[in-house]
Design a protein around this motif. Sequence first.
Motif, PDB file in Angstrom:
ATOM      1  N   PRO A   1       0.819  -1.217   0.000  1.00  0.00           N
ATOM      2  CA  PRO A   1       0.000   0.000   0.000  1.00  0.00           C
ATOM      3  C   PRO A   1       0.852   1.266   0.000  1.00  0.00           C
ATOM      4  O   PRO A   1       1.884   1.337   0.667  1.00  0.00           O
ATOM      5  CB  PRO A   1      -0.806  -0.120   1.302  1.00  0.00           C
ATOM      6  CG  PRO A   1      -0.832  -1.583   1.601  1.00  0.00           C
ATOM      7  CD  PRO A   1       0.480  -2.119   1.121  1.00  0.00           C
TER       8      PRO A   1
ATOM      9  N   THR B   1      -4.725   0.170  -0.525  1.00  0.00           N
ATOM     10  CA  THR B   1      -4.894  -1.022   0.322  1.00  0.00           C
ATOM     11  C   THR B   1      -3.972  -2.173  -0.057  1.00  0.00           C
ATOM     12  O   THR B   1      -3.811  -3.112   0.720  1.00  0.00           O
ATOM     13  CB  THR B   1      -6.347  -1.535   0.246  1.00  0.00           C
ATOM     14  OG1 THR B   1      -6.612  -2.008  -1.084  1.00  0.00           O
ATOM     15  CG2 THR B   1      -7.334  -0.428   0.599  1.00  0.00           C
TER      16      THR B   1
ATOM     17  N   ASN C   1      -7.237  -0.099   5.655  1.00  0.00           N
ATOM     18  CA  ASN C   1      -5.975   0.567   5.966  1.00  0.00           C
ATOM     19  C   ASN C   1      -6.279   1.815   6.789  1.00  0.00           C
ATOM     20  O   ASN C   1      -6.762   2.815   6.256  1.00  0.00           O
ATOM     21  CB  ASN C   1      -5.243   0.947   4.676  1.00  0.00           C
ATOM     22  CG  ASN C   1      -3.901   1.618   4.942  1.00  0.00           C
ATOM     23  OD1 ASN C   1      -3.501   1.822   6.090  1.00  0.00           O
ATOM     24  ND2 ASN C   1      -3.191   1.967   3.878  1.00  0.00           N
TER      25      ASN C   1
ATOM     26  N   GLU D   1       1.664   2.640  13.363  1.00  0.00           N
ATOM     27  CA  GLU D   1       1.820   1.190  13.424  1.00  0.00           C
ATOM     28  C   GLU D   1       2.273   0.747  14.815  1.00  0.00           C
ATOM     29  O   GLU D   1       1.790  -0.252  15.366  1.00  0.00           O
ATOM     30  CB  GLU D   1       2.829   0.712  12.369  1.00  0.00           C
ATOM     31  CG  GLU D   1       2.372   0.899  10.931  1.00  0.00           C
ATOM     32  CD  GLU D   1       2.569   2.315  10.426  1.00  0.00           C
ATOM     33  OE1 GLU D   1       3.070   3.157  11.204  1.00  0.00           O
ATOM     34  OE2 GLU D   1       2.207   2.583   9.265  1.00  0.00           O
TER      35      GLU D   1
END
Length: 617
Positions: A104, A206, A235, A344
């Motif tokens: 992505p 994505t 996402n 993340e």
Amino acid sequence: MIGRVISGRYTVESLIGSGGMANVYKAHDNMLNRTVALKVLKEEHRGDMEFVRRFEREARAVLSLSHENIVRSYAVGEDGDISYIVLEYVEGSTLKELIKSDGPMSPKVAVNIMCQVLDALSHAHQKGIIHRDVKPQNVIITPRGRAKLTDFGIARDVAATTRTFTGSNVVMGSVHYISPEQARGEDVTAASDIYSCAIMLYEMLTGQVPFGGDNSVAIALKHLQEDITPPSELNPRVPRALSDVVVKAAGKEPSQRYPSARQMKYDLLRALREPHGKFARIYNHDEHGKHRMNHGVMNIVVMLIVVLGLFTALFFIARSVREDKGFTAATEYIIPTVTNKKLEEAIGIAQLRGFEISVDEYKPSDIDEGTVLEQSPAAGTNAKQGDTISVTVSSGSDYVTVPELIGRTLQDATDLVWGMDLQLGVPQYVTSDLPYGQIVRQEPVAGTSTFAGDKIEIWISGTPGKATQMPNVMELDLSKAIALLREEGFKQIRIRTVQPDSQIAAEESVVAQNPSPNISVAADAAVELSVCRSQLGNYAADVAFNLDIAAGPGVVTVTAKLEDGLELVIYETTLPVGSQQSVSFTAYLQKAGQYECTVYVDGVVVRSGQIGFEYRR
């Protein structure tokens, strides 16, 4: 085919691509000494009139298009039973290859690429051409990040009957990106290209296409029957506003999508500026059956109320029993700190503590893109396992200060804004007192804060009229480069000589050009070529004069006019401010005779006259 010379001009070097209809070869144009791409109709299709018509249609389509984001077409021809199209050879990777290798893309990168594709489609649609096969395999990304749309093999003129099924009922167009109306075999419009762009953008954001299946029919049915899952759900880095744009562009009916490529581009850029905006959001109000309430339904409602009452009573009884037996509320946990963490990393920390992360907003910030700026609930507070932590994430600094472009050439401005994540609009040429070719006006003005990716509109001193695309003459022999420029309508050509070095192989070859290839310039723009030349000539003249420099330092350029209106730079220097400054040098040419020589200071003519060149050992 490898090694074969087509039409006595194009030497086929290697196979670089193959599709259902044609093979694409890397070839050398022996006449213009340049690399080209040669698209050749496959041998097995040369007797099939449907494929021949499609190939001819592509040839007509590409010849009518001229845009910096479309692979350029040079010529169309036949050699015996071989039909071919000569195309610009573009170094780079397909968008599909980039998605496969990198996964992505960030919203900024994806939007930048998509906006370039939409610019290309907008140009094609204005010319009456619908691509009908927009997919990442047909988009080439150059090493400098420019997107080039290619393969108009099934394109159609909007004036023609644009149905999607052939006589053999085979769906034309790639099934993963095909619009619902194409899958149904209906007439297609520009809205079909918009739908395909939405699916392609979905994949960029994505890393996957929205619909899969065991076969083409199963996938086509999903395009007809199922709505796409918003990319922001797959996402979390995708802003909700950007996700809304994708969903809108992928509407099942053409009327639900954007009416033009330009309007979709506008909303994409707006989504980066307003990541939490609702301007593209679609609200479904399903009122089907609203007026069909009857006596039977009322009876069902009454029964549901009774049942709910019983369940409520049972719930309180059960809770009372649990409390009597010593059961307690669910265990509470302390909310961790996720601010100043990359998204993340924040997701990983939250999951380890039993929480979920939800991106509430992307906000421009000087903090690195993807960093969590705010969180709610605050760190250190108590919450139950499984609760959600809402976060605000930095979308990076979207602001760029517009540079000063007035007084610069188009080439200088192009090089400057490229490194600042800005773009130039199509130049407009106007009458001005400033030297020819210099920028005389810009919007926004220098010093303005604007968003990365925005365009700066410029006006250039020149002859008002339509712009044209600058051809690529790099590495061509000088005489062939001049012939090509003349053929394209360029009359003002200035030549500079450079001494050969280890990196320059061919004598008399073009090693630099200004303006650079493929940018829009005035049809009568001046072109400057740098040519590799080891011997300047055996005919010389001693030149001396005085100059006043009012504002310095001033760039002094002296040229000699050759045949056919060409100008050769014979001397160049820089002088400080001062009056009656002495300039003297010896100039060399390859032929004897009287030449008109011109002296320029910062591009403005200050004097001219005839100078004789004679043989000198």
